[in-house]
Write a protein that holds these residues in place. Sequence first.
Motif, PDB file in Angstrom:
ATOM      1  N   ALA A 302     -67.477 -10.457  49.551  1.00 37.33           N
ATOM      2  CA  ALA A 302     -67.492  -9.071  50.024  1.00 37.33           C
ATOM      3  C   ALA A 302     -66.077  -8.531  50.098  1.00 37.33           C
ATOM      4  N   PHE A 303     -65.935  -7.246  49.797  1.00 35.24           N
ATOM      5  CA  PHE A 303     -64.658  -6.561  49.938  1.00 35.24           C
ATOM      6  C   PHE A 303     -64.357  -6.396  51.431  1.00 35.24           C
ATOM      7  N   ALA A 304     -63.235  -6.956  51.888  1.00 36.05           N
ATOM      8  CA  ALA A 304     -62.860  -6.835  53.296  1.00 36.05           C
ATOM      9  C   ALA A 304     -61.785  -5.784  53.509  1.00 36.05           C
ATOM     10  N   GLY A 305     -61.111  -5.354  52.436  1.00 38.34           N
ATOM     11  CA  GLY A 305     -60.067  -4.343  52.556  1.00 38.34           C
ATOM     12  C   GLY A 305     -59.104  -4.439  51.398  1.00 38.34           C
ATOM     13  N   VAL A 306     -58.198  -3.468  51.335  1.00 38.14           N
ATOM     14  CA  VAL A 306     -57.181  -3.448  50.289  1.00 38.14           C
ATOM     15  C   VAL A 306     -55.835  -3.074  50.906  1.00 38.14           C
ATOM     16  N   GLY A 307     -54.778  -3.633  50.350  1.00 43.16           N
ATOM     17  CA  GLY A 307     -53.424  -3.274  50.742  1.00 43.16           C
ATOM     18  C   GLY A 307     -52.792  -2.445  49.647  1.00 43.16           C
ATOM     19  N   ILE A 308     -52.519  -1.174  49.940  1.00 42.46           N
ATOM     20  CA  ILE A 308     -52.022  -0.266  48.906  1.00 42.46           C
ATOM     21  C   ILE A 308     -50.523  -0.059  49.012  1.00 42.46           C
ATOM     22  N   THR A 309     -49.950  -0.224  50.191  1.00 40.03           N
ATOM     23  CA  THR A 309     -48.506  -0.048  50.360  1.00 40.03           C
ATOM     24  C   THR A 309     -47.937  -1.257  51.100  1.00 40.03           C
ATOM     25  N   PRO A 310     -46.605  -1.484  51.009  1.00 38.24           N
ATOM     26  CA  PRO A 310     -46.006  -2.608  51.731  1.00 38.24           C
ATOM     27  C   PRO A 310     -45.691  -2.303  53.189  1.00 38.24           C
ATOM     28  N   PHE A 311     -45.983  -1.093  53.669  1.00 38.26           N
ATOM     29  CA  PHE A 311     -45.603  -0.691  55.018  1.00 38.26           C
ATOM     30  C   PHE A 311     -46.664  -1.104  56.031  1.00 38.26           C
ATOM     31  N   LEU A 312     -46.205  -1.657  57.157  1.00 35.01           N
ATOM     32  CA  LEU A 312     -47.129  -2.139  58.180  1.00 35.01           C
ATOM     33  C   LEU A 312     -47.977  -1.023  58.761  1.00 35.01           C
ATOM     34  N   ALA A 313     -47.384   0.150  58.928  1.00 38.28           N
ATOM     35  CA  ALA A 313     -48.101   1.251  59.571  1.00 38.28           C
ATOM     36  C   ALA A 313     -49.338   1.664  58.787  1.00 38.28           C
ATOM     37  N   ASN A 314     -49.312   1.491  57.452  1.00 44.12           N
ATOM     38  CA  ASN A 314     -50.463   1.871  56.641  1.00 44.12           C
ATOM     39  C   ASN A 314     -51.587   0.855  56.730  1.00 44.12           C
ATOM     40  N   GLY A 315     -51.244  -0.382  57.095  1.00 44.79           N
ATOM     41  CA  GLY A 315     -52.252  -1.394  57.358  1.00 44.79           C
ATOM     42  C   GLY A 315     -53.083  -1.761  56.143  1.00 44.79           C
ATOM     43  N   ILE A 316     -54.200  -2.435  56.451  1.00 41.22           N
ATOM     44  CA  ILE A 316     -55.185  -2.795  55.433  1.00 41.22           C
ATOM     45  C   ILE A 316     -56.269  -1.724  55.451  1.00 41.22           C
ATOM     46  N   GLU A 317     -56.421  -1.033  54.358  1.00 48.21           N
ATOM     47  CA  GLU A 317     -57.366   0.079  54.308  1.00 48.21           C
ATOM     48  C   GLU A 317     -58.775  -0.421  54.021  1.00 48.21           C
ATOM     49  N   LYS A 318     -59.738   0.207  54.680  1.00 48.11           N
ATOM     50  CA  LYS A 318     -61.135  -0.133  54.441  1.00 48.11           C
ATOM     51  C   LYS A 318     -61.546   0.333  53.042  1.00 48.11           C
ATOM     52  N   VAL A 319     -62.468  -0.379  52.446  1.00 51.25           N
ATOM     53  CA  VAL A 319     -62.944  -0.003  51.119  1.00 51.25           C
ATOM     54  C   VAL A 319     -64.463  -0.056  51.122  1.00 51.25           C
ATOM     55  N   ASP A 320     -65.072   0.992  50.574  1.00 43.08           N
ATOM     56  CA  ASP A 320     -66.514   1.020  50.388  1.00 43.08           C
ATOM     57  C   ASP A 320     -66.789   1.389  48.931  1.00 43.08           C
ATOM     58  N   ALA A 321     -68.035   1.615  48.599  1.00 42.41           N
ATOM     59  CA  ALA A 321     -68.387   1.884  47.204  1.00 42.41           C
ATOM     60  C   ALA A 321     -67.712   3.149  46.683  1.00 42.41           C
ATOM     61  N   MET A 322     -67.650   4.193  47.508  1.00 39.60           N
ATOM     62  CA  MET A 322     -67.050   5.445  47.048  1.00 39.60           C
ATOM     63  C   MET A 322     -65.541   5.311  46.872  1.00 39.60           C
ATOM     64  N   SER A 323     -64.851   4.696  47.842  1.00 43.73           N
ATOM     65  CA  SER A 323     -63.399   4.563  47.701  1.00 43.73           C
ATOM     66  C   SER A 323     -63.045   3.639  46.543  1.00 43.73           C
ATOM     67  N   LEU A 324     -63.860   2.622  46.262  1.00 44.16           N
ATOM     68  CA  LEU A 324     -63.625   1.762  45.110  1.00 44.16           C
ATOM     69  C   LEU A 324     -63.837   2.537  43.815  1.00 44.16           C
ATOM     70  N   ALA A 325     -64.851   3.392  43.784  1.00 46.93           N
ATOM     71  CA  ALA A 325     -65.082   4.234  42.603  1.00 46.93           C
ATOM     72  C   ALA A 325     -63.913   5.190  42.379  1.00 46.93           C
ATOM     73  N   GLN A 326     -63.350   5.713  43.454  1.00 49.13           N
ATOM     74  CA  GLN A 326     -62.195   6.599  43.334  1.00 49.13           C
ATOM     75  C   GLN A 326     -60.983   5.851  42.799  1.00 49.13           C
ATOM     76  N   LEU A 327     -60.796   4.598  43.231  1.00 51.95           N
ATOM     77  CA  LEU A 327     -59.690   3.796  42.708  1.00 51.95           C
ATOM     78  C   LEU A 327     -59.840   3.565  41.210  1.00 51.95           C
ATOM     79  N   ILE A 328     -61.052   3.289  40.775  1.00 51.13           N
ATOM     80  CA  ILE A 328     -61.290   2.963  39.368  1.00 51.13           C
ATOM     81  C   ILE A 328     -61.138   4.191  38.485  1.00 51.13           C
ATOM     82  N   THR A 329     -61.568   5.356  38.961  1.00 52.19           N
ATOM     83  CA  THR A 329     -61.540   6.563  38.129  1.00 52.19           C
ATOM     84  C   THR A 329     -60.245   7.347  38.247  1.00 52.19           C
ATOM     85  N   HIS A 330     -59.307   6.878  39.073  1.00 48.11           N
ATOM     86  CA  HIS A 330     -58.007   7.549  39.169  1.00 48.11           C
ATOM     87  C   HIS A 330     -56.970   6.702  38.448  1.00 48.11           C
TER      88      HIS A 330
END
Length: 368
Positions: A302-330
């Motif tokens: 299961a997808f538990a999250g994604v790290g998009i930036t190296p900054f601690l404040a941004n943290g580990i972002e949640k990922v669901d089907a829609m946000s994963l689709a947005q990552l793939i199509t961008h």
Amino acid sequence: MRLKIFTADNMMAALGKVRDALGEDAIIIDSVEEDGRVRVTAAMELPVPRTAPQKAPRKAPKPKPKQSPVQKSLRDLDREDQAENYNLSYFLAHHGIEKSMMRRILETAAAFEEDKNLTALARALDVMFHFKAVNNDYHDRPIMLVGPPGVGKTVTTAKLASQAILDGRTVRLINTDTIRTGGTAQLEGYAKVLKTTVIEAPDPELLTAAIETHRQADELVIIDTMGYNPFDAAEMAQLHSFICAYDVEPLLVISAGTDPVEAQEISETYANLGVRRFIATRLDVARRYASLLTTANAMDLAFAGVGITPFLANGIEKVDAMSLAQLITHINDRKIFVPPENLIEENMTEEDPDTPPLKIDDTESEKP
């Protein structure tokens, strides 16, 4: 909120005026086409002045405004346009997704008969994959971050701790990586910023004491481990001994730029150790995300999250089907850095015409 109306001959020209006047974060409130002209109403949030808090007078509640038909920034609209301008196969091929998986995704998406690519892809991903975000859900069972060397486990540990602390939770950081040079120092540096400490547990026998000694009732436990080679049986056996030393959840951390075939093998190896979720890191330095789908698909992780930036404040972002689709199509523009010509000229040293060229004699000198 600042409202402004823009008119033009067509929608593209009107949006261009909005972008020039209010910037990429402008919100499109309404759009009307009359007499061959387009009228767009846009808004921009104004910064709130910092003033001393004052007690507001009691007033009757205002009626709630009706929801506007469009409330998206120009950046979001541009991304949605990009997703609809091409077939889904174009985006899947760009990411290097294996042909059989690509076929399954396309067939599943087509079965929903959605008008938009983004929605169809999101529904297909929701059917094919599992999503279970890390959201301070490890109170009763500590999490242990595991994975190959160099994937960002220590940074991910710090990000998860930062998120928990910002949510008002107490965090206990444990480090088993005492062999790698600077391993403990790196985590201690993050802990200092978060105003907490690091407990070392270099052996599996010490892990229980590190977790339970003076542990508070609501304390979250995050365990950082050394990077283990998934193709080395001895190293994996050592990691297995740490996992079995206490009832922990091993959470795989893997880099988004990993080769998809290797990602599948890594997923299979770590799943045999009890891994059921994974976090993908370094999405900001990757342009191909096939490894994310391969990691999830190989052993049904299961997808538990994604790290998009190296900054601690941004943290580990949640990922669901829609946000994963947005990552793939961008698809981000490919930017290749080329040094300015004047910088190259400054770094180059010119030969002095009065200095004779250095002659190198590559013949062996005679021994006396």
